[in-house]
Scaffold this active site. Sequence first.
Site, PDB file in Angstrom:
ATOM      1  N   TYR A 171       0.832  -1.209   0.000  1.00  0.00           N
ATOM      2  CA  TYR A 171       0.000   0.000   0.000  1.00  0.00           C
ATOM      3  C   TYR A 171       0.871   1.265   0.000  1.00  0.00           C
ATOM      4  CZ  TYR A 171      -3.569   3.235   1.908  1.00  0.00           C
ATOM      5  OH  TYR A 171      -4.430   4.268   2.136  1.00  0.00           O
ATOM      6  N   LYS A 175       1.093   4.132  -2.887  1.00  0.00           N
ATOM      7  CA  LYS A 175       0.635   5.483  -2.565  1.00  0.00           C
ATOM      8  C   LYS A 175       1.724   6.531  -2.770  1.00  0.00           C
ATOM      9  CE  LYS A 175      -3.704   4.998  -1.469  1.00  0.00           C
ATOM     10  NZ  LYS A 175      -4.710   5.422  -2.462  1.00  0.00           N
TER      11      LYS A 175
END
Length: 310
Positions: A171, A175
């Site tokens: 993640y 991001k």
Amino acid sequence: MAQQQNGGPMVEGKVVVVTGAGGGIGRDIALALAAEGARVVVNDIGTSTSGEGQDAGPAQQVVEEIRAAGGQAVASTDSVAESLAAGRIVQCALDTFGRIDGVVNNAGILRDRFFHKMSLDEWDAVLKVHLYGSYYMSRAAASHFKEQESGAFVHMTSTSGLIGNFGQANYSAAKLALVALSKSIALDMQKFHVRSNCIAPFAWSRMIGSIPTDTPEQQARVAKIQQMTPAKIAPLAVYLLSDAAREVNAQVFAVRNNEIFLMSQPRPLRSVHQGGGWTPQDIAQHAMPALRSSFVPMERSGDVFSWDPV
């Protein structure tokens, strides 16, 4: 829904695609956009936070909410994680409303795991939705934005990527990569009056609904996070998609309850120079000791944003 302020609706007549808009932050952004005059493509494949299961209901439900309030919207259940499907999401805007003016890349899944235990599938699945999905959506819209010489992207990044967090290598990587993607889009397309910005949202949503609440301390922490409703994120997203934000490009913002932050982007902190160049030994003896006081600490998001939301 967002209230009208300072004259007319902020995004009157614009057509905006919001991905992952069946619930949470995406839903509130879709509702706020519609309240401010936008026609909205509500995209959501209706899966769990880990990407399993599929249900057309959430997207359609948000569409019904928008229509009930007098707005215009259409549901899309295509997946951002495949390029052809992302193309269909953009085409849905064109087929239904005749144009496209904005994309909010909000769709996401979580497959949290400590790095040394992370599987290839857990890595791939998260990168596919967050990073590839944002690329596919942006690329599909970019040709139309270039042709009409206008358009705006809003990408959802995270302090897990900007600062760091435990158990989220997939993640976090996606991001932070999204910030670089946004900057590249902004640089490449500014001559066509196309803008690209990021928001790192702090909000209670399904994404962080798995935080444990076994102790009083954990329960108190979750109660504070629950104050940070997704509706707090929506006003900034609406603004960034409006013509009022025409001078705002390539920036990274964070929203935490009633606070809006402008986040820094990497720049040199300090340097050391040696006329004849460096040997490994010189680096050990001189360069690193000189630079060490400026080392970035091993902090996670919660260490940097350590105060209670207000």
